[in-house]
Design an enzyme around this catalytic site. Structure first.
Site, PDB file in Angstrom:
ATOM      1  N   ASP A  97       3.407  38.271  18.264  1.00 36.58           N
ATOM      2  CA  ASP A  97       3.825  36.880  18.235  1.00 36.58           C
ATOM      3  C   ASP A  97       3.060  36.228  17.078  1.00 36.58           C
ATOM      4  O   ASP A  97       2.078  36.778  16.565  1.00 36.58           O
ATOM      5  CB  ASP A  97       3.533  36.190  19.564  1.00 36.58           C
ATOM      6  CG  ASP A  97       4.464  35.016  19.826  1.00 36.58           C
ATOM      7  OD1 ASP A  97       4.991  34.454  18.853  1.00 36.58           O
ATOM      8  OD2 ASP A  97       4.662  34.653  20.996  1.00 36.58           O
ATOM      9  N   CYS A  98       3.506  35.060  16.670  1.00 40.84           N
ATOM     10  CA  CYS A  98       2.991  34.501  15.417  1.00 40.84           C
ATOM     11  C   CYS A  98       1.513  34.115  15.527  1.00 40.84           C
ATOM     12  O   CYS A  98       1.129  33.316  16.390  1.00 40.84           O
ATOM     13  CB  CYS A  98       3.837  33.325  14.979  1.00 40.84           C
ATOM     14  SG  CYS A  98       5.488  33.863  14.488  1.00 40.84           S
TER      15      CYS A  98
END
Length: 773
Positions: free
Chosen positions: A296-297
């Site tokens: 995920d970012c």
């Protein structure tokens, strides 16, 4: 001067023509690249990738480990964006527009926007989910072919369990049940990637790449001082085995997803993206995953910066790459991988392993096969985006998902002939944006509820009642005056993205501000009982409306997508028979006393912990999972079962004695072959006793008479939809596997089958199945 202008126009046309060309490698007209083995389509992809990675320098390799992967001009490799969204149609996030692989800045300016996932799930129709995936993948490929994409990897679907009603992202999920969520994942992924509905037809080519997220036990964004970046989810082996992990296993093993995303949070002290047991041992080893894994970012950075799990940035990079992660949404791997190699925390072969997975996906997408025009999917053009067929499917999905929660004295459907005037009241009645939910792209078109109602009743008047959904103040007097002057009143209330979204969990389960006061005041003043429509993703405590005689009908419409206003009007005026059923429990406001951080599914009576979801929650409910009314009444009958006595002794030798007198067998000791042989069919007859034809989801549950040791009160084992005319019968066949459907997770996280009776349930009908060891 005229010649200069003409020359400039020619140059500009050339540039525009160039920019409309989709990016690809291995151009056959380029002699400097076509001779490379990685461009030879006759070779296996593994061999081609090996050749490509061998040609890269260490710096070039590292540059490819992030979502914004730059071009490598000397090898003819264009830039690639790993991050694109397609939760319920091809999406676009303006806040990160430069980092996305899809753009709506050319010939194609919009895409079909389906209902938010939670409403689509309410249809309990796996084939509908598949068709939505098909359209999403096809429109994505059309956007690429039009030269508006530099990435074809889509970070959807979200298949986390909607465990807590306050979760702001629950709207993105298929609900609280692992079977439903897993079936949704399989259906949607197959559709997006170009597989058949039954699976097995995909081959190596991908129409587009789907990615199941967020792996694993992720369902808290921001609550009471705890956020998703630092949250350490304490999860039992039992809950992992029968709640959190099954949808991901289905996504990988049956859906053949080409991507998964590891979540921000820790599980039992280990960050998901740094968990070798999770990513490599379980996903790749036990489940056979062969795709790429993205963080995920900025999930890699938080392992050091926020969680303090890693002692240095280089340790964080080494942890995730050795665990099995391949690409970092963010820049952490770009910034620290080289120093990690230099400090011998990581080897270049660890980098190569990740690159093999990444370039394999790009090759499966056909991006290293030369000009895509003559290749599979190369003929999908802009005319197939927002086609009438696709927009009709968006309408069908909204119709089939909307749930009728209350209909006292058959108030609905309203008469199109006798309703002379209509008052539409509420802040969600004429807001096109709210229809879409989050992670949405620009829709083909939108029809608000107000617009939909005006298509039926010309004399329709409107008042928002509140200026916003927060409803800090309400124009109750004006709304009441309008209601008094109308034949019928429809209130369109609920939530929006200011109340529930990513990074914002809810505090309450009641309607915001003065909404309840507005609703009850209008209902009391109206000539006839009113219709209440709720647009929201998560459930709300509507107990007040459920028992108010002045509120005749309640409809939940989720965030119904671009055609939501049409679907609502069709249902309210009887041109469609509602059939949706709730994919999640609706809890009372008192549930907010339960901490969101408590990940336990099972109730703990000694401590007052009520449990979660319909399988384990023992508290009061506003509406149950699977609840939904119709304008018709349906009855059920068990017709037959090919086997209602299952002799486990014939399936295996070993019997494990547990502390109770009940014996059980573990699924692992039975083995795949014996599990396959034990499958059986159950046939249920359904009759439409009403006066309207309808589409009706039929839910099959199983329950055990003896609880204890974390056994669920009941669990869903099958669901199918059937379309029946008024008075018509239909038969549905469910194919069940004792190993999958009649098993349970024990406290060690092993799936076991108990000796003794179990009961299949459809509506108020039961059918016994006897398990003999």
């Amino acid at each position: 001067m005229k010649m200069k202008i003409q020359s400039l126009c020619i140059i500009l046309l050339f540039i525009l023509a160039e920019t409309s060309q989709p990016p690809f490698s291995c151009d056959s007209s380029n002699p400097s690249t076509k001779s490379y083995p990685f461009c030879q389509t006759s070779l296996p992809i593994s061999q081609r990738v090996q050749d490509l990675v061998f040609r890269l320098t260490l710096d070039e390799k590292i540059s490819q480990l992030v979502d914004t992967a730059p071009a490598i001009p000397r090898l003819g490799i264009p830039a690639y964006e790993w991050w694109s969204e397609a939760l319920h149609g091809v999406a676009f996030l303006p806040e990160v527009s430069q980092r996305q692989g899809i753009h709506f800045n050319g010939t194609i300016a919009s895409a079909t926007s389906f209902p938010q996932v939670i409403l689509t799930a309410a249809s309990f129709d796996a084939y509908l989910w598949y068709r939505i995936g098909q359209v999403t993948g096809k429109e994505a490929r059309a956007i690429y072919n039009a030269g508006q994409a530099i990435g074809m990897t889509f970070w959807a679907p979200n298949i986390n369990i909607f465990r807590d009603p306050r979760w702001g992202r629950g709207q993105e999920t298929p609900g609280e049940d692992p079977l439903v969520t897993g079936r949704y994942a399989v259906s949607f992924v197959r559709g997006v990637q170009g597989d058949s509905f039954q699976g097995g037809a995909l081959g190596e080519h991908l129409q587009a790449s789907a990615c199941c997220k967020h792996f694993t036990a992720y369902d808290l964004d921001k609550w009471n001082g705890t956020n998703r970046f630092i949250f350490n989810a304490q999860v039992t082996l039992q809950d992992l085995a029968d709640t959190y992990q099954p949808p991901f296993r289905s996504c990988i093993q049956e859906g053949k997803a080409s991507g998964i995303m590891c979540a921000y949070n820790q599980v039992n002290g280990v960050p998901n993206c740094a968990d070798y047991d999770l990513l490599s041992k379980t996903a790749r080893g036990q489940w056979g995953f062969r795709g790429y894994i993205t963080s995920d970012c900025d999930a890699v950075s938080i392992i050091y910066d926020d969680q303090g799990y890693a002692k240095s940035p280089e340790d964080a990079v080494a942890d995730v790459l050795k665990a099995g992660m391949d690409v970092n949404c963010g820049n952490y791997l770009k910034n620290y991988t080289k120093s990690a190699v230099e400090k011998k925390k990581l080897t270049e072969s660890d980098v190569d392993r990740a690159l093999h997975n990444l370039f394999s996906i790009r090759m499966r997408l056909g991006l290293f096969n030369g000009n895509p025009a003559p290749l599979p999917y190369g003929n999908i053009g802009p005319n197939q985006v927002c086609s009438q067929k696709h927009q009709d499917l968006a309408l069908e999905a909204a119709r089939d998902g909307i749930v009728l929660l209350k209909n006292s004295n058959q108030l609905l459907p309203l008469s199109k002939l006798k309703t002379r005037s209509l008052a539409i009241i509420g802040p969600n009645a004429d807001n096109s944006t709210i229809l879409l939910g989050n992670y949405a792209g620009p829709p083909c078109k939108t029809v608000t509820p107000l617009q939909g109602f005006k298509g039926y009743i010309k004399n329709t008047r409107y008042h928002p009642g509140c200026s916003t959904v927060a409803c800090s103040s309400a124009a109750i007097d004006q709304a009441v005056k309008m209601a008094k002057g109308a034949d019928q009143v429809v209130l369109v209330m609920g939530l929006d993205q200011t109340q529930e979204r990513e990074e914002q969990d809810r505090v309450d389960l009641v309607l915001p501000g003065n909404q309840q006061k507005l609703i009850t005041s209008v209902a009391q003043a109206a000539k006839k009982p009113v219709v209440l429509v709720l647009l929201c993703g998560g459930p709300v405590d509507t107990s007040f409306a459920k028992y108010d005689k002045n509120i005749g009908s309640i409809l939940w419409a989720g965030y119904p997508g671009e055609a939501g206003g049409i679907a609502l009007a069709e249902i309210i005026f009887g041109d469609h028979n509602p059939g949706g059923r709730l994919p999640m429990t609706w809890y009372p406001q008192e549930f907010t006393k339960v901490p969101m951080t408590d990940m336990r599914m099972r109730s703990q009576p000694s401590s007052g912990y009520p449990g979660r979801t319909y399988r384990f929650y023992k508290g009061k409910k506003v509406f149950e999972f699977g609840y939904g009314l119709s304008y018709s009444n349906y009855t059920y009958e068990f017709v037959s079962a090919t086997q209602n006595n299952i002799y486990l002794r014939s399936l295996g030798d070993k019997i494990v004695e547990n502390s109770n007198p009940i014996s059980y067998k573990t699924i692992s000791e039975l083995g795949a072959e014996l599990c396959e042989k034990s499958k059986f069919s159950v046939i249920v007859r359904v009759k439409n006793q009403g006066k309207m034809s309808g589409k009706h989801p039929v839910l099959l549950f199983v329950k055990q008479p003896k609880l204890g040791e974390g056994r669920p009160m009941k669990k869903l084992v099958g669901f199918q939809s059937v379309k029946l005319n008024a008075g018509e019968n239909g038969e549905i066949e469910y194919k069940l596997s004792p190993c999958e459907h009649l098993s349970r997770a024990n406290e060690e996280g092993l799936m076991v089958i108990d000796e003794g009776s179990q009961f299949l349930l459809v509506g108020d009908r039961e059918y016994p199945i006897n398990m003999t060891v």
